[in-house]
Design a protein around this motif. Structure first.
Motif: not given
Length: 471
Positions: A446-471
């Motif tokens: 599960l700790l490895a799944k946390g690492v993996e989630t963190s690895a995906y999160l920053w790119g996904d957040l940047a992409e969709h946060w900008n798309a939502a016009g909230t930056s």
């Protein structure tokens, strides 16, 4: 054949897993018990160790921050994205831990990590060093797979050193550094999931108002035969307050208490109902024989999404062996109110104070001491940042992510209030990890799944946060 981004992330994590766990074990060996003044030097050592490891990870800024009044230090780190449109994310966690000793019943030394059957046992393995530390390998995997030299978001970390002691200096710390902590979203990595096979994201925490009511009648204890029934009795009035705290439907009877409450939507109630909740098993954990609460709501709804009032203590008069026929001079109540999104802490305090004053007869003096307040926090299910967390966890766990809330309270609301940013939760701990108990552990997969989630999160957040016009 081209390797998929997800496969590349998993390969990177697997390649660096041993070194990552060795580093975590080194950190866990530092007994950073904030409640023990004799361990203050260890808490400082823990902060300095983490700051050094964050610099080694690549954070250009990693500092040990002092707290007011000689309190215990926190760690702040910052890694700018370099992209002018990138959102800013602040990750919160804590590096202090609960007290622990072998004689408490631990199978091994709590500060000498042991790996057995896919688990690492040590104080802080789950709460909260393991869940803080997975972000270090997560950001490295993010950079390695995307080819970036800096994260896709402006990444900040604030790792507290006094959470296990009630965060006495946390509010002052974040107010003093509010400019440097400024963020579009706060990510709390001091939380957990429903179960190993049911990954979940927490969307909110209840707040709390805690208080003591002191009631005074006669100037001293007096004879109940000579005076009883003719003067007000503080113990009787304390009992009347307790009896009047709820109505027949178990709703809190304080006028104005429910003002502003954000009600559960039908969709949210359906999502709670999807969880594999075993009520008899839950009652066993609660050491109770039956459920009871506000009419019209399920057990999970009551503890996660409804405000409550609890009597924590009632005392006064004679409590020794045998009888003592008196009208006591004083009686006391300890109450706590859990609050949900939409309730205002100050308005609730005033409503309770007015309710007490209105219910007491002449001849009873009283005082109210508010001993602690925490504001509630809630992130809407459709918030773009929350959806990024859900997508990233879904990629890591390769299954549907469900939603929970937290019935307790914590420092998350302070961050929300001071920074004016929504609060999200990302954790991989499970109930069997034994927070605050003996033999605390973290599941390594599960700790490895946390690492993996963190690895995906920053790119996904940047992409969709900008798309939502909230930056």
């Amino acid at each position: 054949m081209t390797t998929s981004p997800d496969s590349a992330v998993r390969e990177f994590i697997a390649e660096h897993r041993t070194a990552f766990l060795d580093d975590l074990a080194a950190w866990l060996r530092i007994p950073s018990v904030s409640a023990d003044p004799g361990r203050a030097a260890s808490v400082r050592q823990s902060a300095e160790w983490l700051a050094g490891k964050l610099r080694e990870t690549g954070f250009p800024v990693a500092e040990v921050w002092e707290t007011e009044g000689g309190g215990l230090p926190a760690v702040f780190a910052e890694w700018p994205s370099g992209d002018p449109a990138a959102p800013t994310v602040l990750v919160y966690g804590h590096h202090d831990v609960q007290p622990a000793a072998r004689e408490d019943g631990w199978a091994t030394d709590p500060f000498e990590p042991v790996v057995k059957d896919g688990r690492m046992f040590a104080r802080g393995a789950a709460d909260d060093k393991g869940q803080v530390f997975f972000h270090t390998l997560g950001v490295r995997a993010h950079l390695a797979v995307t080819g970036r030299t800096s994260p896709a978001v402006n990444l900040k970390l604030l790792i507290e050193g006094e959470e296990e002691s009630g965060s006495p200096n946390f509010g002052a710390l974040i107010r003093a550094h509010a400019d440097r902590l400024a963020a579009d979203v706060v990510m709390i990595s001091d939380t957990g999931m429903w179960a190993e096979t049911t990954p979940t994201v927490c969307t909110g925490m209840r707040g709390m108002v805690e208080l003591q009511i002191d009631l005074f009648g006669p100037a001293q204890d007096i004879h109940s035969g000579s005076f009883g029934g003719a003067v007000p009795n503080p113990a009787t009035e304390a009992a009347r307050l307790v009896a009047g705290l709820h109505d027949e439907d178990r709703r809190v009877a304080v006028p104005g208490f429910y003002d502003g409450v954000v009600e559960l939507t039908p969709a949210e109630r359906e999502l709670f109902a999807e969880l594999p909740f075993d009520e008899p098993e839950w009652l066993g954990v609660a050491k109770s024989e039956a459920t009871l609460g506000e009419k019209g709501f399920s057990t999970l709804e009551r503890i996660w999404a409804r405000p409550t009032a609890e009597v924590n203590g009632v005392y006064g008069g004679y409590t020794g062996p045998g009888g003592k026929t008196i009208v006591p001079a004083a009686a006391h109540l300890k109450l706590s109110f859990r609050l949900v999104a939409g309730q205002d802490v100050e308005k609730v305090r005033q409503a309770v104070a007015d309710w007490v004053a209105d219910r007491l007869p002449a001849g009873i003096r009283h005082s109210i001491t508010f001993t602690g307040t925490t504001r509630p926090c809630l992130t809407p299910l459709d918030h773009p940042a929350l959806q990024s967390v859900v997508r990233s966890m879904g990629r890591a766990f390769e299954q549907k992510i469900r939603f929970t809330r937290e019935g307790g309270s914590g420092p998350a609301a302070d961050l929300q209030d001071v920074l004016g940013a929504p609060v999200l939760f990302l954790g991989i701990s499970v109930p069997s990890d034994g927070w605050h108990s003996v033999n605390e552990k973290v599941e390594l997969d599960l700790l490895a799944k946390g690492v993996e989630t963190s690895a995906y999160l920053w790119g996904d957040l940047a992409e969709h946060w900008n798309a939502a016009g909230t930056s």
